[in-house]
Design an enzyme around this catalytic site. Structure first.
Site, PDB file in Angstrom:
ATOM      1  N   SER A  91       0.709  -1.063  -0.098  1.00  0.00           N
ATOM      2  CA  SER A  91      -0.009  -0.044   0.031  1.00  0.00           C
ATOM      3  C   SER A  91       0.899   1.259   0.030  1.00  0.00           C
ATOM      4  O   SER A  91       2.079   1.135  -0.432  1.00  0.00           O
ATOM      5  CB  SER A  91      -0.896   0.116   1.226  1.00  0.00           C
ATOM      6  OG  SER A  91      -1.877   1.110   1.169  1.00  0.00           O
ATOM      7  N   ASN A  92       0.301   2.472   0.295  1.00  0.00           N
ATOM      8  CA  ASN A  92       1.193   3.584   0.477  1.00  0.00           C
ATOM      9  C   ASN A  92       0.623   4.402   1.793  1.00  0.00           C
ATOM     10  O   ASN A  92      -0.232   4.170   2.342  1.00  0.00           O
ATOM     11  CB  ASN A  92       1.177   4.398  -0.752  1.00  0.00           C
ATOM     12  CG  ASN A  92      -0.346   4.759  -1.191  1.00  0.00           C
ATOM     13  OD1 ASN A  92      -0.988   5.464  -0.527  1.00  0.00           O
ATOM     14  ND2 ASN A  92      -0.868   4.089  -2.431  1.00  0.00           N
ATOM     15  N   HIS A  93       1.233   5.661   1.721  1.00  0.00           N
ATOM     16  CA  HIS A  93       0.710   6.404   2.807  1.00  0.00           C
ATOM     17  C   HIS A  93      -0.254   7.410   2.826  1.00  0.00           C
ATOM     18  O   HIS A  93      -0.708   8.252   3.830  1.00  0.00           O
ATOM     19  CB  HIS A  93       2.162   7.312   3.346  1.00  0.00           C
ATOM     20  CG  HIS A  93       3.112   6.703   3.762  1.00  0.00           C
ATOM     21  ND1 HIS A  93       3.418   5.768   4.820  1.00  0.00           N
ATOM     22  CD2 HIS A  93       4.756   6.492   3.047  1.00  0.00           C
ATOM     23  CE1 HIS A  93       4.816   5.583   4.885  1.00  0.00           C
ATOM     24  NE2 HIS A  93       5.116   5.606   3.612  1.00  0.00           N
ATOM     25  N   SER A  94      -1.297   7.295   1.729  1.00  0.00           N
ATOM     26  CA  SER A  94      -2.164   8.255   1.504  1.00  0.00           C
ATOM     27  C   SER A  94      -3.153   7.894   3.057  1.00  0.00           C
ATOM     28  O   SER A  94      -3.723   7.088   3.079  1.00  0.00           O
ATOM     29  CB  SER A  94      -2.951   7.969   0.309  1.00  0.00           C
ATOM     30  OG  SER A  94      -4.236   8.704   0.389  1.00  0.00           O
ATOM     31  N   ALA A 159      -4.378   7.415  -4.224  1.00  0.00           N
ATOM     32  CA  ALA A 159      -2.953   6.992  -4.382  1.00  0.00           C
ATOM     33  C   ALA A 159      -3.399   5.506  -4.778  1.00  0.00           C
ATOM     34  O   ALA A 159      -2.992   4.511  -3.738  1.00  0.00           O
ATOM     35  CB  ALA A 159      -2.073   7.286  -3.310  1.00  0.00           C
TER      36      ALA A 159
END
Ligand code: PMT
Length: 284
Positions: A91-94, A159
């Site tokens: 995943s990512n930091h959004s 994102a």
């Protein structure tokens, strides 16, 4: 409008949060308590909003022209999660904060807003807009595609993970050996695919999150994904992009003059984006 004030724990109590959400869901505007010193001597969120801030919000409310009345806006927000096994994901930091601010700003301008949200901790429900929660890029695409035809404006603030594990394990992956090779396959590019379906008069707003050659990459996305405007935020500047309550953006248009903003709260950035969408729209 309602501006509650109470002590720290009381303000965060689930019963109070649920009551405030209920008040908001029937069309009231809740002015959130401010953060600072409280009557108990504790410090935190719970102070009644300063009277001049309340006045600003009331003036804003009556001055806002509801120029998006009758318009439907779809906003994708947050990250997507792509499973490696039943307990792990890519995943990512959004955080979803930018998309949430956009939902509030479009709604304040009179639009009917639908949000397709990846997994975020934000409480999106109870603000008067429709919320569809999804987990993966594939699910986000299915939800956005099903709604695309009814929308006047689409804002791609999510994102989305560009890749996913090709064969997620059905059981938790056990530690074995020195390395774990991962085979990834590309996810659908939601904005690109829906860009191909864009009809006359529909507005598509993209975001670009870049670490280098920012302007060139953002402008390339404007063309490739058939956006009318693209909002560039940097992944490397302090107070900008992922997770922060603030953002600073450059907005590149297809047909109108580009703009650059100062570092501002995300809600103010969202209001500026709404202004830019108005400039780009044929009906404005
Ligand atoms: O959520 P916050 O913590 O508030 O942070 C806000 C944000 C930084 C996530 C947001 O402002 C932002 O920049 N979102 C887009 C991030 C991104 O994925 O950028 P990109 O350059 O990789 O993608 C370009 C555009 O295509 C974006 O509009 C994206 O939503 C869209 N896209 C990308 C890949 C994909 N598979 N499908 C897409 O729709």
């Amino acid at each position: 409008m309602l501006a509650p004030a109470m002590d720290l724990d009381m303000y965060q109590h689930p019963a109070v949060r649920a009551n405030l959400a209920q008040v908001a869901s029937i069309g009231n505007i809740v002015l959130d308590a401010e953060t600072g010193e409280l009557a108990s001597g504790l410090s935190g969120q719970g102070r009644m909003m300063e009277p001049e801030h309340i006045l600003d919000r009331v003036i804003d409310f009556f001055n806002s022209k509801k120029e998006f009345l009758g318009k439907k806006v779809l906003i994708t927000l947050g990250p997507t999660q792509e499973a490696l096994d039943p307990v792990r994901f890519l995943s990512n930091h959004s955080s979803g904060k930018m998309g949430f601010a956009l939902a509030q700003a479009f709604q304040a301008a009179g639009a009917e807003v639908v949000v397709v949200a990846g997994p975020v901790a934000l409480k999106l429900e109870g603000h008067g807009f429709q919320v569809q929660r999804v987990t993966t890029a594939t699910e986000m695409y299915a939800a956005a595609k099903a709604l695309h035809g009814q929308m006047d404006i689409l804002v791609f603030a999510a994102a989305v993970a560009d890749f996913r594990p090709e064969n997620p394990a059905s059981q938790k992956i056990k530690k074995q050996g020195e390395s774990l090779p991962l085979q990834l396959v590309p996810n659908v590019d939601i904005a690109f695919e829906l860009g191909k379906m864009k009809r006359e008069g529909q507005i598509h707003v993209g975001f670009a999150l870049e670490t280098e050659q920012e302007e060139a990459h953002a402008k390339a996305k404007l063309v490739r994904k058939n956006f009318d405007l693209v909002v560039l935020n940097s992944a490397t500047e302090e107070g900008v992009g992922f997770k922060h309550d603030t953002n600073q953006v450059r907005i590149f248009h297809k047909n109108v003059e580009d703009i650059q903003t100062a570092l501002l709260p995300k809600l103010d950035i969202a209001r500026l984006i709404v202004e830019e969408v108005k400039k780009a729209a044929a009906w404005s």
